[in-house]
Motif scaffolding. Sequence first.
Motif, PDB file in Angstrom:
ATOM      1  N   UNK A   1      13.128   4.640  -3.883  1.00 42.51           N
ATOM      2  CA  UNK A   1      14.260   3.848  -3.422  1.00 42.51           C
ATOM      3  C   UNK A   1      13.594   2.237  -3.204  1.00 42.51           C
ATOM      4  N   UNK A   2      14.741   1.396  -3.369  1.00 51.45           N
ATOM      5  CA  UNK A   2      14.444  -0.156  -3.379  1.00 51.45           C
ATOM      6  C   UNK A   2      15.304  -0.831  -2.525  1.00 51.45           C
ATOM      7  N   UNK A   3      14.817  -1.595  -1.718  1.00 51.94           N
ATOM      8  CA  UNK A   3      15.846  -2.528  -0.639  1.00 51.94           C
ATOM      9  C   UNK A   3      15.480  -3.905  -1.089  1.00 51.94           C
ATOM     10  N   UNK A   4      16.840  -4.493  -1.161  1.00 56.55           N
ATOM     11  CA  UNK A   4      16.728  -5.854  -1.497  1.00 56.55           C
ATOM     12  C   UNK A   4      17.657  -6.578  -0.313  1.00 56.55           C
ATOM     13  N   UNK A  25       1.481  -2.493   5.314  1.00 61.53           N
ATOM     14  CA  UNK A  25       1.716  -3.221   4.095  1.00 61.53           C
ATOM     15  C   UNK A  25       2.354  -2.164   3.139  1.00 61.53           C
ATOM     16  N   UNK A  26       2.679  -1.124   3.462  1.00 57.81           N
ATOM     17  CA  UNK A  26       3.394  -0.530   2.103  1.00 57.81           C
ATOM     18  C   UNK A  26       4.585  -0.939   2.137  1.00 57.81           C
ATOM     19  N   UNK A  27       5.358  -1.556   3.170  1.00 55.95           N
ATOM     20  CA  UNK A  27       6.625  -2.134   2.945  1.00 55.95           C
ATOM     21  C   UNK A  27       6.934  -2.870   1.720  1.00 55.95           C
ATOM     22  N   UNK A  28       5.935  -3.790   1.454  1.00 52.33           N
ATOM     23  CA  UNK A  28       6.095  -4.287   0.333  1.00 52.33           C
ATOM     24  C   UNK A  28       6.421  -3.786  -1.013  1.00 52.33           C
ATOM     25  N   UNK A  29       5.928  -2.487  -1.229  1.00 52.81           N
ATOM     26  CA  UNK A  29       6.358  -1.829  -2.515  1.00 52.81           C
ATOM     27  C   UNK A  29       7.836  -1.301  -2.472  1.00 52.81           C
ATOM     28  N   UNK A  30       8.568  -1.474  -1.234  1.00 54.57           N
ATOM     29  CA  UNK A  30       9.929  -0.967  -1.168  1.00 54.57           C
ATOM     30  C   UNK A  30      10.944  -1.981  -1.074  1.00 54.57           C
ATOM     31  N   UNK A  31      10.414  -3.115  -0.641  1.00 52.35           N
ATOM     32  CA  UNK A  31      11.352  -4.237  -0.240  1.00 52.35           C
ATOM     33  C   UNK A  31      11.400  -5.681  -1.025  1.00 52.35           C
TER      34      UNK A  31
END
Length: 131
Positions: A1-4, A25-31
């Motif tokens: 999943x990707x969030x923009x 920091x794993x948030x960076x890989x999704x957003x």
Amino acid sequence: MKVIIVTHGPLARAFVESAKLILGDTVDSYVDIIDFYPYDSMETIKEKIRFQIELLDKRENNVIVLTDLKGGTPFNAAVSLLQDYKFYLIAGINLPMLLEILLTSSEELDSKIIQKIVEIARENITVMYLG
């Protein structure tokens, strides 16, 4: 999943930084974030969103675009891309919404999951008055 996340000014960055405080920091890989400023045109913001969507695998259906205001320029730019790309668009981002999305990142998105995410965001809006 990707969030923009597409917001006026640096608000998107603030949401991501706050989510990272809670989830790491794993948030960076999704957003991915896109900041909108007065010098940006509707076309500029639209192209930035288009660019982020096109970076994804064409088969990916798990894309969510979050905006701050329904009817604002970021929202309107994203709406105009719905005819060309498959993604979910949610206006009215708040931190509980973003956290819930990131916590369900391993699930295949569908309208039921999106409705659950929106409901959680609504439930976290509370008025307390001691008067």
